[in-house]
Design an enzyme around this catalytic site. Structure first.
Site, PDB file in Angstrom:
ATOM      1  N   TYR A 193       0.838  -1.192   0.000  1.00  0.00           N
ATOM      2  CA  TYR A 193       0.000   0.000   0.000  1.00  0.00           C
ATOM      3  C   TYR A 193       0.882   1.255   0.000  1.00  0.00           C
ATOM      4  O   TYR A 193       1.736   1.417   0.871  1.00  0.00           O
ATOM      5  CB  TYR A 193      -0.945   0.009   1.208  1.00  0.00           C
ATOM      6  N   HIS A 250      -3.685   0.612   6.473  1.00  0.00           N
ATOM      7  CA  HIS A 250      -4.700   0.411   5.442  1.00  0.00           C
ATOM      8  C   HIS A 250      -5.439  -0.921   5.626  1.00  0.00           C
ATOM      9  O   HIS A 250      -5.779  -1.590   4.648  1.00  0.00           O
ATOM     10  CB  HIS A 250      -4.057   0.492   4.057  1.00  0.00           C
ATOM     11  N   GLU A 274      -2.412   4.819  11.496  1.00  0.00           N
ATOM     12  CA  GLU A 274      -3.686   4.945  10.783  1.00  0.00           C
ATOM     13  C   GLU A 274      -4.275   3.605  10.345  1.00  0.00           C
ATOM     14  O   GLU A 274      -3.544   2.739   9.864  1.00  0.00           O
ATOM     15  CB  GLU A 274      -3.438   5.837   9.555  1.00  0.00           C
ATOM     16  N   GLU A 377      -5.082  16.268   5.592  1.00  0.00           N
ATOM     17  CA  GLU A 377      -4.420  15.615   4.454  1.00  0.00           C
ATOM     18  C   GLU A 377      -4.775  16.396   3.188  1.00  0.00           C
ATOM     19  O   GLU A 377      -5.934  16.731   2.961  1.00  0.00           O
ATOM     20  CB  GLU A 377      -4.908  14.168   4.331  1.00  0.00           C
TER      21      GLU A 377
HETATM   22 CO    CO Z   1      -5.623   5.594   5.173  1.00  0.00          CO
END
Ligand code: CO
Length: 441
Positions: A193, A250, A274, A377
């Site tokens: 990812y 992710h 995250e 972000e």
């Molecule tokens: Co994310």
């Protein structure tokens, strides 16, 4: 102090007065005349389809734009909007946002999910855009006004090895970034990812796109879980303690691996960790919280208004990452932020390159106006074709983003340019274990 007369004469001639007159006169009889959906892929990028909603009122020149982009379901959202939501909007007063939101949320009966909520998000943003234009004010003013002048932002670095990541972090630090998201390709794997994939995987991906089928990606969790703490050890030794570091799992590991990794990362004091788990793994969020102090961020995958609210009310996370283009727009973003306020949970709205600049503007309006803002972000570096389609962008400089003070969301769309760059069919990779098991299960 201004005398009352001078104040009145100033007010009568000012843009604020014109806006006020418009705001008291226009709503009477102000109606939604049409709802148009525009699907465009300005850069002709694999993940670059944008689903845009334009709500036109019966007042000439008064319209609003929203972003209903949902990567992987773009045409589903567009059709849903046209067939199942738009007809119910025509003739309504566009200023009644809360009423319209709830009407459209309950209208299909089988509600929530990525398609419905992305469609509703697009409508919500367009309605706020109209309300701002009617009031002659940027949307952040309608949400309570600016709490800050600029928004802390970060950028991502994905590398094939530790030194590539380190170089990327140093480059961004030199550009003024104070927070960086770091990802690395685990040894023995050819893709992951947000990391560069091998030449073989890149070639196979191109071939899959040509055949119009999803590319396949092989993923194993064990090398990844072993590698990430070593990456952070390397970075803290080489780039120091000052820079904020984020890492995004992710949702690619098992619940127990997420616990192991969150604990292993504790000494490196992450800005946040995250998406360690899938939304349904509430029990493991509780375990992580009890066993370590690594700050947790979660929310971009939520597509129901109060999905994951226990993460907030049990204070199991530190940052909410909801995607305002998937969870119900500006209306929902403001409510989620307010729910987080008493817990000291901060916002970090999802802002990748595969939602349009309209959603990025919406993110900024909410981020500017909430007290518990954490970080925003923002996909810096839009291509030239994207810049031709959209008239405004959040402005990046020295690790922060700012927006202008135009009424509404402050962004318009060049429809002719958008129509020249239509929808492009692309799939996200189908991730599998080496033995062929789809992952995550
Ligand atoms: Co994310």
């Amino acid at each position: 102090m201004l005398s009352r007369r001078r104040l009145l004469s100033w007010f009568a001639a000012s843009p604020a007065a014109l806006a006020y007159q418009r705001s008291v006169s226009a709503p009477r009889g102000l109606r939604i005349q049409s709802v148009e959906v525009l699907v465009t892929n300005p850069d002709q990028e694999p993940m670059g389809n944008f689903v845009l909603v334009k709500i036109q009122t019966n007042e000439p020149g008064l319209y609003g734009w929203g972003d209903a982009t949902c990567t992987g379901s773009e045409l589903g959202v567009a059709r849903f909007l046209e067939e199942h939501l738009a007809p119910a909007l025509v003739g309504r007063n566009p200023l009644e946002i809360e009423h319209i939101w709830h009407t459209l949320f309950h209208l299909p009966y089988y509600r929530s999910g990525s398609v419905h909520m992305s469609a509703l998000s697009g409508i919500d943003m367009a309605l706020w855009d109209i309300k701002g234009k009617v009031a002659g004010l940027p949307v952040y003013e309608l949400l309570g006004g600016k709490v800050r002048q600029e928004l802390l932002t970060y950028r991502s670095v994905g590398g094939r090895d530790f030194s590539e990541v380190e170089d990327g972090v140093r480059r961004l630090m030199a550009e003024g970034y104070r927070v960086v998201k770091v990802q690395v390709l685990p040894p023995g794997l050819e893709a992951g990812y947000a990391v560069p994939s091998s030449e073989r995987v890149q070639r196979e991906t191109r071939e899959a796109y040509q055949r119009g089928v999803p590319p396949r990606q092989v993923w194993e969790t064990d090398p990844y879980v072993r590698t990430i703490p070593k990456l952070f050890e390397h970075l803290r030794k080489t780039v120091g303690e000052e820079i904020g570091l984020i890492h995004d799992v992710h949702e690619r590991i098992t619940p127990s691996e997420a616990l192991v990794l969150a604990k292993a990362l504790e000494p490196y004091r992450l800005f946040y960790f995250e998406d360690p788990l899938r939304p349904e793994h509430l029990d493991t969020f509780r375990l992580i919280r009890r066993q370590c102090s690594t700050p947790i961020a979660m929310g971009e995958a939520f597509t129901a208004p109060w999905e994951g609210h226990e993460l907030i009310t049990e204070h199991l996370i530190d940052y909410v990452r909801h995607d305002l283009a998937h969870v119900g727009g500006i209306t929902m973003g403001k409510k989620i932020a307010t729910l987080c306020e008493p817990y000291g949970i901060l916002t970090a709205w999802h802002g990748p390159g595969n939602i349009s600049p309209i959603a990025h503007m919406a993110n900024c309006h909410v981020s500017l106006s909430v007290i518990n803002f954490g970080i925003q972000e923002y996909a810096v570096g839009w291509g030239e074709a994207v810049r031709e389609v959209f008239t405004a962008f959040p402005h990046y400089k020295d690790g922060v983003v700012t927006i202008g003070d135009a009424p509404g969301l402050g962004i318009d769309v060049n429809e002719a340019a958008a129509r020249k760059r239509p929808y492009l069919r692309r799939f996200r990779p189908a991730v599998q274990r080496r033995d062929g098991t789809p992952w995550p299960y």
